[in-house]
Structure formats: C-alpha cells, structure tokens
Motif scaffolding. Structure first.
Motif, short mmCIF file in Angstrom:
data_model
loop_
_atom_site.label_atom_id
_atom_site.label_comp_id
_atom_site.label_asym_id
_atom_site.label_seq_id
_atom_site.Cartn_x
_atom_site.Cartn_y
_atom_site.Cartn_z
N MET A 130 0.83 -1.20 0.00
CA MET A 130 0.00 0.00 0.00
C MET A 130 0.87 1.25 0.00
O MET A 130 1.92 1.29 0.62
CB MET A 130 -0.92 0.01 1.23
CG MET A 130 -1.94 -1.11 1.23
SD MET A 130 -3.09 -0.99 2.61
CE MET A 130 -1.97 -1.29 3.98
N PHE A 131 0.41 2.26 -0.69
CA PHE A 131 1.11 3.53 -0.85
C PHE A 131 0.32 4.59 -0.09
O PHE A 131 -0.79 4.94 -0.47
CB PHE A 131 1.20 3.85 -2.34
CG PHE A 131 2.04 5.05 -2.70
CD1 PHE A 131 2.89 5.65 -1.80
CD2 PHE A 131 1.98 5.58 -3.99
CE1 PHE A 131 3.66 6.76 -2.14
CE2 PHE A 131 2.74 6.68 -4.35
CZ PHE A 131 3.58 7.26 -3.42
N ASP A 132 0.87 5.07 1.03
CA ASP A 132 0.18 6.03 1.88
C ASP A 132 0.60 7.45 1.52
O ASP A 132 1.80 7.73 1.39
CB ASP A 132 0.50 5.79 3.35
CG ASP A 132 0.07 4.41 3.83
OD1 ASP A 132 -1.05 4.00 3.47
OD2 ASP A 132 0.83 3.76 4.55
N VAL A 133 -0.37 8.35 1.42
CA VAL A 133 -0.10 9.76 1.14
C VAL A 133 -0.87 10.59 2.14
O VAL A 133 -2.07 10.36 2.36
CB VAL A 133 -0.54 10.14 -0.29
CG1 VAL A 133 -0.25 11.60 -0.57
CG2 VAL A 133 0.16 9.25 -1.32
N CYS A 134 -0.20 11.57 2.76
CA CYS A 134 -0.85 12.43 3.74
C CYS A 134 -0.44 13.87 3.53
O CYS A 134 0.75 14.18 3.49
CB CYS A 134 -0.50 11.99 5.16
SG CYS A 134 -1.25 13.03 6.46
N LEU A 135 -1.43 14.76 3.41
CA LEU A 135 -1.17 16.19 3.38
C LEU A 135 -1.00 16.67 4.83
O LEU A 135 -1.96 16.74 5.58
CB LEU A 135 -2.35 16.93 2.74
CG LEU A 135 -2.33 17.15 1.24
CD1 LEU A 135 -3.62 17.84 0.81
CD2 LEU A 135 -1.13 17.98 0.83
N VAL B 158 -4.90 6.04 0.92
CA VAL B 158 -4.16 4.80 0.76
C VAL B 158 -4.40 4.30 -0.65
O VAL B 158 -5.53 3.95 -1.01
CB VAL B 158 -4.60 3.74 1.79
CG1 VAL B 158 -3.80 2.45 1.60
CG2 VAL B 158 -4.43 4.27 3.21
N LEU B 159 -3.35 4.30 -1.46
CA LEU B 159 -3.48 3.86 -2.85
C LEU B 159 -3.05 2.40 -2.95
O LEU B 159 -2.06 1.99 -2.35
CB LEU B 159 -2.62 4.72 -3.78
CG LEU B 159 -3.05 6.17 -3.93
CD1 LEU B 159 -2.22 7.06 -3.02
CD2 LEU B 159 -2.89 6.63 -5.37
N LYS B 160 -3.80 1.66 -3.74
CA LYS B 160 -3.49 0.24 -3.95
C LYS B 160 -3.46 -0.03 -5.45
O LYS B 160 -4.06 0.69 -6.24
CB LYS B 160 -4.52 -0.64 -3.26
CG LYS B 160 -4.57 -0.41 -1.74
CD LYS B 160 -5.58 -1.29 -1.06
CE LYS B 160 -5.61 -1.01 0.44
NZ LYS B 160 -6.59 -1.86 1.15
N PHE B 161 -2.76 -1.09 -5.81
CA PHE B 161 -2.64 -1.43 -7.22
C PHE B 161 -3.99 -1.85 -7.79
O PHE B 161 -4.90 -2.26 -7.05
CB PHE B 161 -1.61 -2.54 -7.41
CG PHE B 161 -0.22 -2.14 -6.99
CD1 PHE B 161 0.45 -1.13 -7.65
CD2 PHE B 161 0.41 -2.78 -5.93
CE1 PHE B 161 1.72 -0.74 -7.27
CE2 PHE B 161 1.69 -2.40 -5.54
CZ PHE B 161 2.34 -1.38 -6.21
#
Length: 310
Positions: free
Chosen positions: A1-6, A297-300
């Motif tokens: 999982m690719f987590d991104v937070c502002l 949370v970005l997933k493939f």
C-alpha cells in the motif's frame, strides 16, 4: 500500500486550523517528505507517523513557508535515535540554504546527503520509489515531483517449467536479467507476463500553469496541486505572484488526464476554500479541497479499492 498524507495545506503563514505546506508519502518501509513548512512536526505527531523513518526530504523551492520547519524536524529525527543518513533533494543552492538553517540545529547524530537539481532533471530511484522532478514557474528555481511505484511484469513459472529453465535462474529472470546456461540464452520476456500498471502521485505548489507540469503529472492516480486563490477575480494577483487559481489547477488536471485532484497551499485570505470548489469541479469533477492530515491509501489496480480519510 502507498500512503499519502497532506500534513499542511497553508501558504505564506500558518493559521490556527491550517499549518504550512508539507506532504508525506510512505511505501514498503521507505518514507518521503515533500516540503517542510512550519507545523510539519505537529501534524506528523497527530498523524502518529514516525519521524525516525524519514529517508528523503524533497523541496519544491526555498521560500520560508516550504522550509521553515526543517531545523526543528531534523532535531526531532536526531532525538528519535536515527543514525542512518537522511537525503535532502531540491533546486540549486540546497546545501547553502540548509547549512544556514542548521546553525540552530548543530551536531545532528546522522549525516545529511545533498542532491541538488541543476540543468536536466534526472529520474531518481529512491529505494522502491521512482521520483521524477519537473520544472515549475515561480520566478525562482522551483520543481514539482512525480513519485511512482513501478511494477515488474508478473513471473510465469509455468512458462519457465515448460522451457526447462533450472529453478536457480528464475529469480534473475524475474529481476529482468538475461541468463546464459550450457549454451542456452534465456531472456526475461520468455517467462514474464504483460506489463502491470503501477501507482503515480504528483505534487506541485507555487507555480503558474505550464506544459512541463501537465507532462510531468500525466495519468497520475493523484495530483496534489496548489490552489492559492479560489476567486476568479484573483487571476491578476495569481499572475503577479506566480501562483495558481482553483480553475487553473483543475484545467491542468483535465489536460493531464489524472484520476483525482487535491487542491492545497491556500492563501491566508482564503478562509473557506470549499466555497469555490464547484467552480473547479465544473472543469475537473474529481477535485477535492485538501485539509491538514487528509490521507489516502493507494493500492494497485488488481487489489481492493483505495480509501481516503478526510
């Protein structure tokens, strides 16, 4: 999982409910921070994410609202017990700027590595993350960043078995390496399936619209872009100070065919950015107003759907 937070969505000055600009990303044990405005430590602590784990800190440019939180953050990373190097990446004069700031944060227990972006913008392989800088237009050296996770084609063991390829060579072929054994040459294409789509998140603040941004963010899963002004009548001011309006950011998102747009880096005078969201959505429907600690949370594509926490 690719987590991104502002971590922070403010421009120019912090407000009680809006810290200055910063964005945190993490994947497979690698943590990356883009910009480090005032308040970055506070929102990271509220988010519960590790200071010690930060491997890379990237800067779009060196105005105070993008870098003023750095000395304190580095001190906190040092107090967390980190001894491994931290790599800083940004436009030219990075070392000079940071070493000036570090007069108030001496004797860090970890080395700092510097990577200055000059001339051509290289593709950077930062462990599992592939970072491509692209030029912005802010009247001073300024970059946006594309952060990608690139996936190798799936290894097909049934093909390897059918070709009689010895098991010890499978791993090298899976890595994309050619193998020669007893006069036979085995190419990765013989045992790999079709290319698989990865993930792409792009970040750009403090710029006028330009083609290099559109090209850099093309087909991104998430495009985080400044919307300094929501009001159309602020167009003249946006041009004068090299910033963007909501409408201009939405137009670039549409041109680049991204999946989702988050607006950030709001002017202190823009107290209620949601008031102007519909104007951006008329251009690019999947536009969201960013706020501090907004997380995705970005997933493939072959995994379950991603989630957003607002």
């Amino acid at each position: 999982m690719f987590d991104v937070c502002l971590l922070g969505t403010g421009g120019m000055m912090p407000l009680p409910n809006r810290w200055l600009t910063a964005c945190f990303m993490r994947y497979a044990g690698t943590s990356l921070l883009i910009d480090c405005g005032e308040g970055t430590q506070i929102t990271m602590r509220l988010q519960g994410w590790s200071f010690k784990a930060i491997d890379y800190i990237l800067f779009t440019h060196y105005h105070g609202d993008h870098i003023s939180g750095l000395p304190g953050l580095l001190l906190t990373i040092g107090n967390s017990g980190r001894t491994e190097p931290v790599t800083l990446i940004g436009p030219r004069n990075l070392r000079r700027v940071v070493e000036g700031l570090l007069l108030i944060a001496p004797d860090l227990p970890f080395p700092i590595q510097y990577l200055e972006l000059n001339g051509d913008t290289p593709v950077l392989e930062l462990k599992d993350l592939v970072v491509t800088p692209f030029r912005a237009d802010h009247g001073m050296p300024c970059f946006g960043y594309s952060v990608e996770i690139r996936r190798k084609p799936r290894f097909l063991p049934e093909k390897a078995k059918a070709l009689g390829i010895p098991l010890p060579f499978w791993k090298e072929l899976q890595k994309g390496n050619t193998v020669e054994h007893e006069g036979a040459i085995y190419e990765p294409s013989m045992v790999l399936g079709e290319a698989r789509r990865g993930l792409k998140v792009c970040y750009c603040t403090d710029s006028r619209p330009r083609d290099s941004i559109v090209n850099g963010v093309k087909a991104a899963d998430l495009f985080i872009c400044e919307g300094m002004y929501g009001e159309e009548e602020k167009q003249t001011k946006a041009k004068e100070y090299r910033h963007m309006t909501f409408q201009e950011a939405a137009t670039m998102a549409k041109q680049a065919n991204v999946k989702e747009l988050w607006l950030t880096h709001f002017s202190p005078s823009l107290i209620t950015p949601y008031q102007y969201l519909d104007e951006a959505r008329r251009i690019f429907p999947n536009t969201k107003v960013g706020k501090d600690r907004m997380t995705k949370v970005l997933k493939f594509a072959d995994e379950e759907n991603a989630g957003v926490t607002e």
